[in-house]
Motif scaffolding. Structure first.
Motif, PDB file in Angstrom:
ATOM      1  N   ARG A 185       0.836  -1.201   0.000  1.00  0.00           N
ATOM      2  CA  ARG A 185       0.000   0.000   0.000  1.00  0.00           C
ATOM      3  C   ARG A 185       0.875   1.257   0.000  1.00  0.00           C
ATOM      4  NH1 ARG A 185      -4.304   1.241   4.852  1.00  0.00           N
ATOM      5  NH2 ARG A 185      -2.392   1.516   6.039  1.00  0.00           N
ATOM      6  N   ALA A 186       2.025   1.155   0.676  1.00  0.00           N
ATOM      7  CA  ALA A 186       2.930   2.309   0.753  1.00  0.00           C
ATOM      8  C   ALA A 186       3.848   2.396  -0.469  1.00  0.00           C
ATOM      9  CB  ALA A 186       3.764   2.206   2.029  1.00  0.00           C
ATOM     10  N   GLY A 187       3.720   1.469  -1.418  1.00  0.00           N
ATOM     11  CA  GLY A 187       4.493   1.558  -2.652  1.00  0.00           C
ATOM     12  C   GLY A 187       5.792   0.767  -2.641  1.00  0.00           C
ATOM     13  N   TRP A 188       6.087   0.053  -1.548  1.00  0.00           N
ATOM     14  CA  TRP A 188       7.302  -0.767  -1.492  1.00  0.00           C
ATOM     15  C   TRP A 188       7.070  -2.083  -2.233  1.00  0.00           C
ATOM     16  CZ3 TRP A 188      11.941   0.769   0.374  1.00  0.00           C
ATOM     17  CH2 TRP A 188      11.967   1.917   1.155  1.00  0.00           C
ATOM     18  N   ALA A 212     -10.642  -3.635   3.148  1.00  0.00           N
ATOM     19  CA  ALA A 212     -10.223  -2.340   3.713  1.00  0.00           C
ATOM     20  C   ALA A 212      -9.724  -1.421   2.613  1.00  0.00           C
ATOM     21  CB  ALA A 212      -9.129  -2.561   4.745  1.00  0.00           C
ATOM     22  N   GLN A 213      -9.879  -0.118   2.871  1.00  0.00           N
ATOM     23  CA  GLN A 213      -9.523   0.859   1.828  1.00  0.00           C
ATOM     24  C   GLN A 213      -8.020   0.917   1.592  1.00  0.00           C
ATOM     25  OE1 GLN A 213     -11.219   4.578   3.064  1.00  0.00           O
ATOM     26  NE2 GLN A 213     -13.303   3.794   2.916  1.00  0.00           N
ATOM     27  N   GLY A 214      -7.648   1.127   0.349  1.00  0.00           N
ATOM     28  CA  GLY A 214      -6.257   1.447   0.027  1.00  0.00           C
ATOM     29  C   GLY A 214      -5.368   0.273  -0.304  1.00  0.00           C
ATOM     30  N   PRO A 234      -3.668  -7.325  -5.669  1.00  0.00           N
ATOM     31  CA  PRO A 234      -2.978  -8.581  -5.316  1.00  0.00           C
ATOM     32  C   PRO A 234      -2.953  -8.840  -3.809  1.00  0.00           C
ATOM     33  CG  PRO A 234      -1.732  -7.381  -6.964  1.00  0.00           C
ATOM     34  CD  PRO A 234      -2.820  -6.467  -6.511  1.00  0.00           C
ATOM     35  N   SER A 235      -2.810  -7.795  -3.001  1.00  0.00           N
ATOM     36  CA  SER A 235      -2.835  -7.991  -1.543  1.00  0.00           C
ATOM     37  C   SER A 235      -4.191  -8.539  -1.110  1.00  0.00           C
ATOM     38  CB  SER A 235      -2.565  -6.680  -0.807  1.00  0.00           C
ATOM     39  OG  SER A 235      -1.270  -6.233  -1.088  1.00  0.00           O
TER      40      SER A 235
END
Lengths: 67, 623
Positions: free
Chosen positions: B271-274, B316-318, B322-323
């Motif tokens: 979600r944080a782009g990692w 959940a939002q965001g 794939p997650s």
């Protein structure tokens, strides 16, 4: 003193440090908007309403892009 | 299937069967396609980890974390020493103890001191015990990060029974150095090191089928990978910034602390782009399987609750798609069981209540013979398709092994491999209905609000006694018996469809007993069945860990008593206790101090010992 336990015996000053000195920094709990049955239903309803509209718009957008 | 049902109109039972069948068919099809993609990736030699190659040397500081919770102390420290000897002194090791058993706590301290003295000043091996297990394992890791995380670039999380080679650890560090957007690289652990028949079957499946499945996942997910909680390297600052776990609203089992934290942490990083990667070709990453089916199912209870809790998170939002899929697949791996059970029950009821159409019908007033249309061909296709989805991945995996002569020899040769395939397929077919019943109960109990505790796992080989297995598995046998009688009397020719499932339930008790036996495992080994490369080629880090564990000397006395009776042990305990808060002064502590001074500890409970051993003031004043 139990003689058998002497295998673990060592002078106090020889105790190595258990862990490095702490360098504290707190981890903040992440925000998470947990789903409820209503929010799931709402998301599905929104998808039902918006996705067909988006699909209808695709040819229009494509024509605009070509133009 | 719809075509078959609609001949004489749909009944409510048939609609339920159709819905359940569609869900379950999609579920097994997803596993099938993951295996097919994995096989294609293997056969075409696709690079599954498209990252920059690891650098040769690294200036990064890496901590290797071993969270322990009432584990076998000898095994933990033997494994740690084997990894340290393989990796060299470049890594800092942390034993992060959450042990609540006071005897384990003191024994860990003594083993740690012994190891430090044995390895010398070069070895940076640290020990930390938490007085309160806030947040369980995830809280244990968080506590490390909050205290020492800033000292390190990366951390490698291990389980108490994990092993990793030094070469793999160094490669992982090099990969992290070379790829600064990667926050986590999971090195899937191969199952090794146990000897019961059940463990051998799991090890064989992990060694033969695991690479294909892992390759399929790696191929499909790319940088959208997942985290399995251990045997992974993590970029500490990314983890600290984005993986603080919130408490879910409400009470357990669905609210409170997040139990299966690993999937959620991977989802937060994405979600944080990692980037989150999985490396399937690295090797050198191992863990031990549960020794028996009973232990496997006990562990599954905790995992089931953790995965069902993800029902709150999957939407959940965001989160990235794939997650969400990772979370959904985790949920489905347990929810599939009650769905399958429902499908079987409704199918059986439908079979029993089925009324064949009348042999004659009327056109106007004239009787005419009904055209009987056979759907046997469609049914056979459906059954064959289901069987293909279940068993083709196994055949693909075996073909991938047979393609490599060295790997084939390491699995006992072509004959051994094929015999292993046959017996493993038979065992997993018989085991499936037992696991289905057990998982169904788990899901039901969790839905009823029954939360599970946090118990230490049994990791050593043990032949289960008959009385224990009968106590645990009589319900499975009884369900099988009742279902057999009902279906035999009422289902007519349909009975045969249920035979494999009924056999598994009826044989559950002997199946669990015999598969728990290390002797049966030894016989299989002698016959060249379920042989894995760690045995035929040898695995230095595993062999060393086993040798150290074999030579490990148990403490001559109760470790707790040693704190009272042996000055040196008490001094060590007090030295390690420094910095931890003194327990509240209450009447109970006063009584315990007085009794400890008189060495009258026979009536001490576990809680009493924990309180006493946390009381540095009282311990210092002991004679």
């Amino acid at each position: 003193m139990d003689s058998q336990s002497r295998q673990f015996e060592s002078p106090l000053e020889s105790h190595p440090i258990a862990a490095p000195l702490p360098c504290p920094r707190a981890m903040q709990p992440q925000t998470i908007t947990v789903a409820t049955p209503f929010s799931i239903l709402g998301t599905l309803l929104m998808a039902l309403l918006t996705v067909p509209r988006m699909l209808v718009m695709v040819p229009v957008l494509n024509r605009r892009r070509r133009a | 299937m719809t075509g078959i049902f609609e001949v004489d109109g749909f009944t409510w039972r048939e609609i339920i069967i159709l819905v359940l069948f569609a869900i379950l068919f999609a579920w097994i099809a997803s596993s099938f396609w993951i295996a097919v993609f994995g096989a294609v990736a293997r056969f075409t030699r696709t690079n599954l980890l498209p990252l920059k190659p690891p650098s040769d040397s690294s200036a990064a500081r890496t901590a290797i974390l071993i969270p322990v919770y009432n584990e076998d102390v000898g095994r933990v420290f033997s494994g740690l020493r084997a990894i340290w000897e393989s990796a060299g002194p470049d890594f800092d090791f942390y034993i992060l103890s959450d042990s609540t058993n006071p005897a384990n706590w003191v024994a860990e301290e003594l083993e740690w001191q012994k190891l430090k003295l044995a390895l010398g000043e070069n070895a940076r091996i640290y020990y930390r015990h938490r007085a309160r297990n806030i947040g369980r394992k995830a809280g244990n890791i968080q506590d490390f990060c909050e205290n020492w995380g800033q000292l390190y670039d990366y951390m490698v999380i291990l389980d108490a029974d994990s092993l990793m080679t030094g070469e793999t650890l160094k490669t992982l560090v090099g990969l992290m150095d070379a790829n600064p957007r990667a926050a986590l690289i999971q090195a899937p652990a191969q199952l090794v090191g146990r000897h019961s028949l059940f463990s051998r079957i799991q090890q064989f499946a992990s060694s033969v089928y695991g690479p294909i499945h892992g390759a399929g996942l790696a191929f499909l997910q790319g940088a959208d990978g997942n985290y399995y909680g251990h045997n992974a390297i993590i970029r500490v600052h990314a983890f600290m910034q984005h993986c603080g776990l919130p408490k879910l609203p409400g009470k357990p089992p669905f609210g409170g602390e997040i139990m299966s934290h690993d999937f959620v942490e991977a989802a937060f990083l994405r979600r944080a782009g990692w980037e989150v990667w999985m490396t399937t070709d690295l090797g050198g990453s191992f863990e031990e399987p549960p020794p028996t089916l009973l232990d496997h199912l006990i562990r599954d209870r905790r995992w089931c609750q953790g995965n069902l809790q993800h029902l709150r998170i999957v939407f959940a939002q965001g989160l990235t798609l794939p997650s969400r899929l990772h979370l959904a697949m985790g949920i489905m791996s347990y929810v599939a069981s009650p769905l399958w059970l429902m499908l079987l029950v409704v199918s059986a009821i439908d079979m029993i209540l089925y009324v064949p159409p009348e042999a004659a019908s009327y056109i106007g007033l004239e009787p005419s013979l009904a055209h009987s249309v056979s759907y046997a061909a469609q049914l056979v296709v459906l059954v064959l398709a289901t069987l293909a989805l279940l068993y083709v991945p196994k055949f693909l995996a075996v073909i991938a092994v047979l393609e490599d002569p060295a790997r084939t020899r390491a699995h006992g040769g072509t004959g051994g491999l094929l015999k292993g395939l046959f017996w493993e397929s038979l065992y997993s077919t018989l085991m499936a209905p037992i696991v289905m019943l057990q998982h169904s109960w788990y899901v039901l109990s969790i839905l009823m609000g029954m939360a599970t505790g946090w118990n230490a796992q049994t990791r050593s080989d043990r032949a289960l006694p008959w009385d224990l297995v009968i106590r645990k598995f009589w319900p499975h046998t009884l369900v099988g018996l009742v279902a057999t009688i009902i279906l035999w009397w009422y289902a007519g020719g349909g009975f045969n469809w249920f035979v494999p499932l009924l056999a598994g339930m009826l044989l559950s008790i002997p199946l669990v007993v015999f598969s728990s036996s290390p002797l049966m495992g030894l016989w299989a080994r002698k016959d060249g069945i379920f042989v894995v490369p760690s045995e035929t080629r040898g695995l230095p880090v595993l062999d060393r860990a086993h040798a150290l564990a074999g030579a490990h000397q148990e403490l001559p006395r109760d470790a707790r008593q040693l704190v009272l009776e042996d000055r040196a042990v008490r001094d060590l305990h007090l030295a390690l206790l420094s910095g931890t808060p003194q327990p509240d002064q209450d009447a109970r502590l006063g009584v315990l101090r007085a009794q400890a001074a008189q060495r009258e500890t026979a009536g001490f409970s576990r809680e009493d010992w924990t309180l006493l051993l946390s009381d540095s003031e009282g311990l210092r004043s002991l004679p």
